[in-house]
Design a protein around this motif. Structure first.
Motif, PDB file in Angstrom:
ATOM      1  N   VAL A 147       4.537 -45.009 -10.815  1.00 29.21           N
ATOM      2  CA  VAL A 147       5.593 -43.231 -11.849  1.00 29.21           C
ATOM      3  C   VAL A 147       6.797 -43.371 -11.233  1.00 29.21           C
ATOM      4  O   VAL A 147       7.454 -43.754 -10.461  1.00 29.21           O
ATOM      5  N   ALA A 148       7.878 -43.969 -12.467  1.00 26.43           N
ATOM      6  CA  ALA A 148       9.414 -43.088 -12.457  1.00 26.43           C
ATOM      7  C   ALA A 148      10.683 -42.709 -13.030  1.00 26.43           C
ATOM      8  O   ALA A 148      10.422 -42.140 -14.287  1.00 26.43           O
ATOM      9  N   ARG A 170       1.099 -40.168  -5.762  1.00 31.40           N
ATOM     10  CA  ARG A 170       0.420 -40.759  -4.480  1.00 31.40           C
ATOM     11  C   ARG A 170      -0.983 -40.063  -5.187  1.00 31.40           C
ATOM     12  O   ARG A 170      -2.107 -41.062  -4.864  1.00 31.40           O
ATOM     13  N   ALA A 171      -0.996 -39.187  -5.411  1.00 29.83           N
ATOM     14  CA  ALA A 171      -2.900 -38.724  -5.941  1.00 29.83           C
ATOM     15  C   ALA A 171      -3.223 -39.590  -6.898  1.00 29.83           C
ATOM     16  O   ALA A 171      -4.800 -39.465  -6.445  1.00 29.83           O
ATOM     17  N   ALA A 193      11.308 -37.979   3.571  1.00 27.21           N
ATOM     18  CA  ALA A 193      10.903 -36.844   3.017  1.00 27.21           C
ATOM     19  C   ALA A 193      10.045 -36.583   2.310  1.00 27.21           C
ATOM     20  O   ALA A 193       9.154 -35.816   1.998  1.00 27.21           O
ATOM     21  N   VAL A 194      10.575 -36.979   1.270  1.00 27.59           N
ATOM     22  CA  VAL A 194      10.352 -36.640  -0.594  1.00 27.59           C
ATOM     23  C   VAL A 194       8.798 -37.727  -0.794  1.00 27.59           C
ATOM     24  O   VAL A 194       8.361 -37.383  -1.721  1.00 27.59           O
ATOM     25  N   GLY A 195       8.845 -38.721  -0.250  1.00 29.17           N
ATOM     26  CA  GLY A 195       7.791 -39.731  -0.347  1.00 29.17           C
ATOM     27  C   GLY A 195       8.148 -41.046  -1.700  1.00 29.17           C
ATOM     28  O   GLY A 195       7.237 -40.963  -2.412  1.00 29.17           O
ATOM     29  N   ILE A 196       8.884 -40.907  -1.481  1.00 26.53           N
ATOM     30  CA  ILE A 196       9.842 -42.699  -2.473  1.00 26.53           C
ATOM     31  C   ILE A 196       9.181 -43.426  -2.106  1.00 26.53           C
ATOM     32  O   ILE A 196       9.591 -43.852  -1.102  1.00 26.53           O
ATOM     33  N   ARG A 221       4.618 -48.941   0.748  1.00 26.40           N
ATOM     34  CA  ARG A 221       3.342 -48.455  -0.032  1.00 26.40           C
ATOM     35  C   ARG A 221       3.620 -50.056  -0.885  1.00 26.40           C
ATOM     36  O   ARG A 221       3.346 -50.486  -1.541  1.00 26.40           O
ATOM     37  N   ALA A 222       5.097 -49.666  -0.930  1.00 28.70           N
ATOM     38  CA  ALA A 222       5.605 -50.033  -2.230  1.00 28.70           C
ATOM     39  C   ALA A 222       5.616 -51.963  -1.893  1.00 28.70           C
ATOM     40  O   ALA A 222       5.436 -53.419  -2.667  1.00 28.70           O
ATOM     41  N   ILE A 223       5.807 -52.585  -0.377  1.00 30.75           N
ATOM     42  CA  ILE A 223       5.897 -54.058   0.235  1.00 30.75           C
ATOM     43  C   ILE A 223       4.361 -54.486  -0.058  1.00 30.75           C
ATOM     44  O   ILE A 223       4.090 -55.710   0.015  1.00 30.75           O
TER      45      ILE A 223
END
Ligand SMILES: Cc1ncc(COP(=O)(O)O)c(C=O)c1O
Length: 398
Positions: A147-148, A170-171, A193-196, A221-223
């Motif tokens: 999602v972007a 995330r969900a 903090a925002v979960g980016i 998670r991106a890695i």
């Protein structure tokens, strides 16, 4: 003969004095310009490598993240956008992308070029993309990968909330990517903090550095997603696993780092932390409020959705019957002030007044209000003389 003619006719370039109040670049502090004039080092010189570590540390602090992979990509903000999308997406992946201005549109195009299936979540230009829209789009997708959203839509002045979309991504098992080109160092970004999961920015907006680098950050998670790729990243230049070998411990040559730009970014970041992030955010808000009060006193309105207006980018609706271009030209010619025109469907309909980084100061606000008042009067729009300045002054006095 030919050579001597050329050097005689092409003299030293001396840029005219400008106050940069457009959508970027913003004014640059003399210390940043001085840093760029420092002698070059080789891109594998131990002194340069130590400097790269400072840049990474300072970038982590400004992004609000502990992400190890936080580096400046060589290139402008669009290079960071492309780096994030081509690394995180593979052909046939599904990407849910918020489109409410030029930069969401650009993200969608880059993702499509990377072979992804793009689900566009559209909102009117000037409005934010609502979390319910993102949720509805995610529900339609099987296995969304990404999602972007654009945090600060520079084409419209809309300030996009990120937290709900991040939670939803995330969900649904998707990564969350944020375009922070215009927001970074002007409003809180708070990656962790925002979960980016991944974010990119640019140097020429609220960091007040010349254009040329694009800070990016990639979380765990991106890695992991990079490690799970089945195909090679289509771009060799922007392949993060290769770049990480130069910016990480191995120090393997990938491409020649833009040395002077990295000096400049380090100095610009030092200035950010000398001021302090909270003070910097408060400064952007204060001058935005003063500008908005002055514009309102002149009978002008901001185009972005109330409650979601960016402090550093003010899209002002051009009143009926006013020649948008002539007003901008008057500001430039008579006062040396650059403001921006509208893009896409907003072309001719808005001016974009940036108050970014070094440009975001009281003198800029007061001068642009006086200059606008004068230009509007020349266009036949009668505004009470001095009313804009008085309204801005009331904000500063409060
Ligand atoms: C929100 C946003 N994203 C991406 C970009 C692209 O950055 P650049 O023009 O530095 O390539 C910009 C530039 O204005 C921007 O404002």
């Amino acid at each position: 003969m030919y050579k001597s003619c050329v050097s005689a006719s092409v003299g030293e370039f001396r840029p005219p004095a400008r106050l940069l109040l457009g959508p970027g670049p913003s004014d640059v502090h003399p210390r940043v310009l001085r840093a760029m004039a420092a002698p070059l080092l080789g891109h594998l010189d131990p002194a340069f490598i130590a400097m790269m570590e400072d840049v990474k540390t300072l970038l982590r602090a400004v992004f609000g993240t502990a992400n190890e992979l936080t580096i400046p990509i060589s290139g402008t903000g669009s290079a960071g956008m492309e780096a994030c999308l081509v690394n995180l997406l593979e052909p046939n992946d599904t990407a849910v992308i918020g489109v409410n201005g030029v930069f969401g549109t650009r993200m969608a195009e880059v993702a499509e070029r990377a072979g992804a299936r793009v689900v566009r979540v559209e909102a009117a230009w000037g409005e934010i993309v609502r979390a319910e829209q993102v949720e509805a789009a995610l529900r339609q997708c099987t296995q969304p990968k990404l999602v972007a959203l654009v945090h600060a839509e520079t084409s419209t002045g809309a300030w996009q909330p990120l937290a709900d979309a991040s939670r939803l991504a995330r969900a649904h098992g998707a990564l969350f990517l944020a375009d922070c080109v215009t927001s970074l160092a002007g409003v809180p970004v708070d990656v962790d903090a925002v979960g980016i999961d991944a974010a990119y920015s640019g140097t020429q907006k609220c960091l007040s550095c010349p254009p040329g680098l694009s800070p990016v950050t990639f979380g765990p998670r991106a890695i992991e997603a990079l490690g799970r790729r089945k195909t090679r990243v289509q771009s060799w230049y922007l392949d993060l696993s290769l770049l990480a070998r130069y910016w990480g411990e191995e120090r393997v040559y990938h491409h020649t780092a833009p040395i002077s730009m990295n000096y400049a970014l380090r100095e610009a970041l030092r200035l950010v932390f000398e001021e302090g992030l909270e003070a910097r955010y408060a400064r952007h808000l204060l001058h935005h409020r003063a500008l908005a009060a002055g514009l309102e006193a002149m009978g002008l309105t901001l185009a972005a959705q109330p409650g979601h207006r960016l402090p550093m980018l003010n899209a002002v609706t051009v009143p009926d019957g006013i020649a948008e271009e002539r007003v901008r030209a008057s500001l430039l010619e008579r006062h040396g002030i650059e403001i921006g025109a509208g893009l896409g469907p907003m072309r001719g309909k808005v001016w974009r007044i940036g108050l970014m980084g070094e440009s975001c100061r009281r003198a800029s606000v007061l001068l642009v209000l006086v200059a606008l008042e004068e230009a509007l009067r020349a266009e036949g729009k009668q505004t009470p003389p001095g009313a804009a300045l008085a309204s801005a002054a009331r904000v500063y006095a409060a």
